[in-house]
Design an enzyme around this catalytic site. Structure first.
Site, PDB file in Angstrom:
ATOM      1  CG  HIS A 127      -9.412  18.823  12.214  1.00  0.00           C
ATOM      2  ND1 HIS A 127      -8.725  19.901  12.744  1.00  0.00           N
ATOM      3  CD2 HIS A 127      -8.477  18.098  11.540  1.00  0.00           C
ATOM      4  CE1 HIS A 127      -7.452  19.827  12.395  1.00  0.00           C
ATOM      5  NE2 HIS A 127      -7.270  18.747  11.660  1.00  0.00           N
ATOM      6  CB  CYS A 135     -22.956   4.363  15.997  1.00  0.00           C
ATOM      7  SG  CYS A 135     -23.166   2.924  17.056  1.00  0.00           S
TER       8      CYS A 135
HETATM    9  N1  APR Z   1      -8.538  36.878  11.688  1.00  0.00           N
HETATM   10  C1  APR Z   1      -7.500  36.106  11.237  1.00  0.00           C
HETATM   11  N2  APR Z   1      -6.791  35.296  12.045  1.00  0.00           N
HETATM   12  C2  APR Z   1      -7.125  35.260  13.332  1.00  0.00           C
HETATM   13  C3  APR Z   1      -8.190  36.031  13.874  1.00  0.00           C
HETATM   14  C4  APR Z   1      -8.906  36.862  12.982  1.00  0.00           C
HETATM   15  N3  APR Z   1      -9.922  37.625  13.398  1.00  0.00           N
HETATM   16  N4  APR Z   1      -8.267  35.765  15.214  1.00  0.00           N
HETATM   17  C5  APR Z   1      -7.307  34.874  15.483  1.00  0.00           C
HETATM   18  N5  APR Z   1      -6.613  34.553  14.365  1.00  0.00           N
HETATM   19  C6  APR Z   1      -5.527  33.583  14.183  1.00  0.00           C
HETATM   20  C7  APR Z   1      -4.583  33.426  15.349  1.00  0.00           C
HETATM   21  O1  APR Z   1      -3.509  34.357  15.244  1.00  0.00           O
HETATM   22  C8  APR Z   1      -4.116  31.991  15.178  1.00  0.00           C
HETATM   23  O2  APR Z   1      -2.973  31.923  14.325  1.00  0.00           O
HETATM   24  O3  APR Z   1      -6.156  32.319  14.043  1.00  0.00           O
HETATM   25  C9  APR Z   1      -5.277  31.301  14.466  1.00  0.00           C
HETATM   26  C10 APR Z   1      -6.050  30.337  15.333  1.00  0.00           C
HETATM   27  O4  APR Z   1      -5.209  29.287  15.693  1.00  0.00           O
HETATM   28  P1  APR Z   1      -5.707  28.030  16.548  1.00  0.00           P
HETATM   29  O5  APR Z   1      -6.511  28.493  17.705  1.00  0.00           O
HETATM   30  O6  APR Z   1      -4.527  27.184  16.833  1.00  0.00           O
HETATM   31  O7  APR Z   1      -6.739  27.300  15.554  1.00  0.00           O
HETATM   32  P2  APR Z   1      -6.444  26.261  14.388  1.00  0.00           P
HETATM   33  O8  APR Z   1      -5.225  26.626  13.619  1.00  0.00           O
HETATM   34  O9  APR Z   1      -7.723  26.107  13.642  1.00  0.00           O
HETATM   35  O10 APR Z   1      -6.163  24.936  15.193  1.00  0.00           O
HETATM   36  C11 APR Z   1      -5.985  23.729  14.500  1.00  0.00           C
HETATM   37  O11 APR Z   1      -6.121  22.484  16.537  1.00  0.00           O
HETATM   38  O12 APR Z   1      -7.067  22.062  18.603  1.00  0.00           O
HETATM   39  C12 APR Z   1      -7.048  21.710  17.289  1.00  0.00           C
HETATM   40  O13 APR Z   1      -8.719  20.510  16.184  1.00  0.00           O
HETATM   41  C13 APR Z   1      -8.390  21.820  16.604  1.00  0.00           C
HETATM   42  O14 APR Z   1      -8.868  22.280  14.285  1.00  0.00           O
HETATM   43  C14 APR Z   1      -8.138  22.708  15.422  1.00  0.00           C
HETATM   44  C15 APR Z   1      -6.642  22.582  15.231  1.00  0.00           C
END
Ligand code: APR
Length: 265
Positions: A127, A135
């Site tokens: 991402h 730019c």
């Molecule tokens: N250790 C392991 N897992 C964890 C921890 C931790 N300490 N804390 C939170 N989590 C888990 C949560 O349970 C959840 O499943 O991490 C995950 C985070 O999920 P999201 O917030 O949805 O993040 P992500 O999967 O990276 O999102 C994907 O969504 O908004 C877009 O572009 C953004 O790259 C991002 C994409």
């Protein structure tokens, strides 16, 4: 409490541990959860970024067109937060894994640059990166390691720069997607760390590994869609679970045989 986790505590079958240790190719798919213990908030769930902020205004091309200053103020704030944060033990273990596997990639959805700071080299930033500016006119990309000062930042050509990240509704570049898909298909094991696995195409990568006959090992504080097909799902914070798992792997006979001279094991 405070005790070293064992293979049976973690519910990792011996055979799976050996396969992980013997693998020659591996990859890690990370999401916001891997940086949570560094103090960088995740997107979804209680206290998540999308509960507090409107993604339509801050993370879409339309939002940027309507109010680039607002978007840049938010990215500047995040750059400052990310700069203050330090890599945690999960990032460090991932960097260490790269020294073990002849073929290894970190496929990250995170834009925070934390894997690089932890010492990983082979990183595919699915991402984009908050530390790159692009730019809007000619697509020229510049790298930075400091938060933006001027808002909105301008290119030498006079037009506006945008964060070189993938917003909602935008595709991943072909190059990035190809590299990630190839890594996923050729991985004998993929570790899926701290992602809700709801955003595609990133969420399809472990499915590619699984369908290609590889192992999928998940680490997350809660179940996700990956849990339904993972070979092992470890429920707990990545900064604790991943070092514990890596220790178990390093203590297997298969690992010792392959790396007889590695100290500190
Ligand atoms: N250790 C392991 N897992 C964890 C921890 C931790 N300490 N804390 C939170 N989590 C888990 C949560 O349970 C959840 O499943 O991490 C995950 C985070 O999920 P999201 O917030 O949805 O993040 P992500 O999967 O990276 O999102 C994907 O969504 O908004 C877009 O572009 C953004 O790259 C991002 C994409």
């Amino acid at each position: 409490m405070g005790r070293t986790l064992t293979a049976s505590d973690m519910n990792v079958p011996e055979g799976v541990l050996n396969r992980i240790a013997e693998a020659r190719s591996a990859s890690v798919l990370t999401g916001a959860g891997v940086s949570a213990e560094s103090g960088i908030p995740t997107f979804r769930g209680a206290g998540g970024i999308w509960e507090k902020y409107d993604f339509r205004k801050l993370a879409t091309p339309q939002g940027f067109k309507e109010d680039p200053e607002l978007v840049w103020e938010w990215y500047q704030l995040r750059q400052r937060e990310m700069l203050k944060a330090a890599p945690n033990p999960a990032h460090l273990v991932i960097a260490d894994m790269e020294r073990h596997y002849p073929q290894f990639s970190v496929l990250t959805q995170n834009i925070d640059g934390m894997h690089k700071r932890a010492g990983s080299n082979h990183i595919v930033e699915l991402h984009g990166s908050i530390w790159r500016l692009r730019c809007v006119r000619d697509g020229l990309v510049t790298q930075t390691d400091a938060p933006v000062v001027e808002i909105p930042p301008l290119c030498q050509c006079g037009s506006i720069l945008r964060p070189d990240v993938v917003w909602f509704g935008e595709p991943l570049s072909d190059e990035v997607l190809d590299a990630a898909s190839r890594a996923a298909a050729s991985s004998e094991v993929m570790f899926v760390i701290g992602t809700s696995a709801v955003v595609y195409p990133a969420a399809a990568l472990p499915i590619i590994t699984k369908n290609s006959g590889g192992l999928v090992i998940e680490v997350n504080t809660e179940p996700t869609d990956v849990t339904t097909y993972a070979d092992v799902s470890l429920m707990g914070p990545a900064g604790k679970m991943l070092p514990a798992l890596w220790n178990l792997i390093r203590r297997t006979e298969s690992f010792m045989k392959e790396h007889p001279f590695i100290p500190n094991r």
